[in-house]
Enzyme design. Sequence first.
Site, mmCIF file in Angstrom:
data_model
loop_
_atom_site.group_PDB
_atom_site.id
_atom_site.type_symbol
_atom_site.label_atom_id
_atom_site.label_comp_id
_atom_site.label_asym_id
_atom_site.label_seq_id
_atom_site.Cartn_x
_atom_site.Cartn_y
_atom_site.Cartn_z
ATOM 1 N N ASP A 66 0.930 -1.167 -0.008
ATOM 2 C CA ASP A 66 0.054 0.075 0.058
ATOM 3 C C ASP A 66 0.977 1.174 -0.045
ATOM 4 O O ASP A 66 0.470 2.202 -0.690
ATOM 5 C CB ASP A 66 -0.769 -0.065 1.055
ATOM 6 C CG ASP A 66 -1.548 -1.288 1.489
ATOM 7 O OD1 ASP A 66 -2.367 -1.723 0.581
ATOM 8 O OD2 ASP A 66 -1.325 -2.053 2.375
ATOM 9 N N HIS A 111 -4.511 -3.413 6.547
ATOM 10 C CA HIS A 111 -4.449 -3.626 5.134
ATOM 11 C C HIS A 111 -5.675 -3.862 4.465
ATOM 12 O O HIS A 111 -6.128 -5.159 4.327
ATOM 13 C CB HIS A 111 -3.383 -4.431 5.050
ATOM 14 C CG HIS A 111 -3.313 -5.229 3.371
ATOM 15 N ND1 HIS A 111 -2.967 -4.439 2.582
ATOM 16 C CD2 HIS A 111 -3.781 -6.517 2.863
ATOM 17 C CE1 HIS A 111 -3.068 -4.990 1.235
ATOM 18 N NE2 HIS A 111 -3.402 -6.182 1.491
#
Length: 328
Positions: free
Chosen positions: A159, A187
Amino acid sequence: MNTPVKVAVTGAAGQIGYSLLFRIASGELLGKDTPVELRLLEITPALGALEGVVMELDDCAFPLLAGVETGDDADVVFDGVNVALLVGARPRTKGMERGDLLEANGAIFTAQGKALNDHAADDVRITVTGNPANTNALIAMSNAPDIPTERFSALTRLDHNRAIAQLAAKVGAPVTDVSHMTIWGNHSATQYPDLFHAQVGGRNAAEAVDDQQWIEDTFIPTVAKRGAAIIEARGSSSAASAASATIDHARDWLRGSPEGDWVSMAVRSDGSYGVEEGIMSSFPVTTRDGSYEIVQGLDIDDFSRGRIDASVAELVEEKAAVSKLGLI
Ligand code: NAX
């Protein structure tokens, strides 16, 4: 030559494994002076496919690859490992409820946590990539009482890297100009990629972008939903980029984050920034020689506060769910 470092990879016959193993064996994780012994864990039906991957590893004749062991018994495969990359997990299949997913993964990560506790080397560092990564890491950590909690982490580096790439593209700068990126929280789609502390070319990134609407309506959702966009385009989930991020994460943890910058890692919260203590949440961290420190003292404005709190609330819920299932 140094003594080989034993690196365990679970789910080694999977998509991410197919990219990850070759990069570890070529020296990208531990450096070009450190030989590596791979310990590859799979479920029994995947051991045949794993043998094919090992044949390919042999055929690369990697100078640093000192040995490869495979197996389906975590107690054997994790024996003496210094680094454990827990990639294999149970994917969500049709009709599976969230509770079922947590339970299926709970069975995997309780067993692997116990096996690491009993068999890993004293200096082991554990990174969980398999989803739901944060909570899987929490389960493994909770089942390994003899391993210090700061040895467990979960991957939010993909990410982080995605956020760097999106910002660089927006302002027309190379990715190397971007620093101080942070992913906060889980996440998952609730994660918060933070431009308010990031910099581009030494300038505050939110100011450089100067477009709150773009941050809220384009940047954050693009980063948070990138995994789904890749499945849509490629027909399967991100694998090479996930392997690359797993290398970045573990390499920086072991060998240090760049001077004057930080990286994002999901680690056990110590209560910093009002994040509930004990959950595995992503923070800005600096790393050195296998230790990390959560960066302190960042000002969090109302917008960021709301986003961080929402993602943390999801992690608290996940923790309550696995606690109810008796997994932690
Ligand atoms: P694959 O389904 O290709 O491979 C997973 C492998 O794990 C399979 O070979 C399977 O046999 C093995 N496995 C299952 N249970 C196991 C167990 N108990 N012990 C050892 N091996 C086991 O998935 P892949 O694309 O490689 O993704 C692996 C995991 O990474 C998934 O959970 C996925 O959701 C997760 N991801 C996490 C990301 C992150 O940023 N944290 C991004 C990429 C990826 O989606």
